[in-house]
Write an enzyme that holds these catalytic residues in place. Sequence first.
Site, PDB file in Angstrom:
ATOM      1  N   LYS A 195       5.355   4.436  -5.946  1.00 11.32           N
ATOM      2  CA  LYS A 195       4.853   3.134  -5.627  1.00 11.32           C
ATOM      3  C   LYS A 195       6.548   2.374  -5.001  1.00 11.32           C
ATOM      4  CE  LYS A 195       4.062  -0.988  -3.193  1.00 11.32           C
ATOM      5  NZ  LYS A 195       3.438  -1.992  -3.581  1.00 11.32           N
TER       6      LYS A 195
ATOM      7  N   LYS B 186      12.073  -8.872  -7.225  1.00  9.24           N
ATOM      8  CA  LYS B 186      10.973  -8.444  -8.426  1.00  9.24           C
ATOM      9  C   LYS B 186      10.536  -6.700  -8.437  1.00  9.24           C
ATOM     10  CE  LYS B 186       7.161  -8.189  -8.738  1.00  9.24           C
ATOM     11  NZ  LYS B 186       5.894  -6.988  -8.281  1.00  9.24           N
TER      12      LYS B 186
ATOM     13  N   THR C 273       2.521  -3.720  -8.044  1.00  9.57           N
ATOM     14  CA  THR C 273       3.719  -3.424  -8.186  1.00  9.57           C
ATOM     15  C   THR C 273       4.277  -3.566  -9.976  1.00  9.57           C
ATOM     16  OG1 THR C 273       4.200  -2.683  -6.985  1.00  9.57           O
ATOM     17  CG2 THR C 273       6.149  -2.395  -7.603  1.00  9.57           C
TER      18      THR C 273
END
Length: 316
Positions: free
Chosen positions: A180, A252, A104
């Site tokens: 995602k 993140k 990701t």
Amino acid sequence: MKDERASTRVALLGLGAMGLPMATWLAQHFEVDVYDPDPSRIELAAKAGVHPADTAAAACRHADVAVISVRTADQMQHVLFGAGEVQGIAQALRPGAAVVMTSTVGADAVRHAAEELRPFSIGLVDAPVSGGSVRAASGDLLVMVGASREHLEVTRPVLDLLGSTVYVVGSEPGDGQTMKTVNQLLCGVHTAAAAEALALAHSLGLDLERCLQILQSGAAASFMLADRGPRMIAQLRSEPVELRSRTDVMAKDMGIVQGLCQTSGVLSPVAEAAYGKFRAAVRAGMAEQDDSSITIMQAPITTPTGGPSPDDATPT
């Protein structure tokens, strides 16, 4: 035993919590070459039957498909294109090969990388995965794919082994990252909520294993609670916890979520609160710990004598 029908040769770059189990699983079906800057990770992979390489470029010299499993967009760029005297895999892969990006890193980063790969005649398949390291070790991941039909065809044997569920959500790199990001909004919120629930149960003196069993039996159940729950219980008891998903990785991911929400004009106060918890854990020195560590940051709320009741308190 490797599948004799599988002629595809695979390189896997990045042997972290997800990369290592993916490599060992793929090695049961393909010839797999791997690289990671940490020699100890390469040693673990070699014991599982993969071929270790000295550099990422070396791992890709004979590869039809290169699978990247890293933490950040900067790491992806470094693997693809190198820096200084370090050669990237773009220069090592043959024309017609394809890169599968399983991490990701955000849609913009993947789109940019795909454009940079075009002069090399190398395709990029945007295929972030979800499901955790245990499911990665048995090819039971969810894979969200954004790719052209041409590049999807090249990588399909690998994608079908990585995931028990493979959804093609779009025809362009970046489409998988977008899906995602939506997935990670829920994962981050569910993890933060599970941490708060188990911290509350602990403060109330409940039997934590029994509590987890009950929660998973009703409407409060979630994958993140089932997966992180046992490790959260261990955290609350100051017991050792296996590292499966780093705190800074979730931080993140939630940062990517917040960025996309802001760009899209979508209000996301719940996701923002969860993001704050992971950022606080990183600041507290828990970046490289399992993300279940946010459980121990839940301090019990007390009301001073003569102070306002919880119903009268003003949130800050």
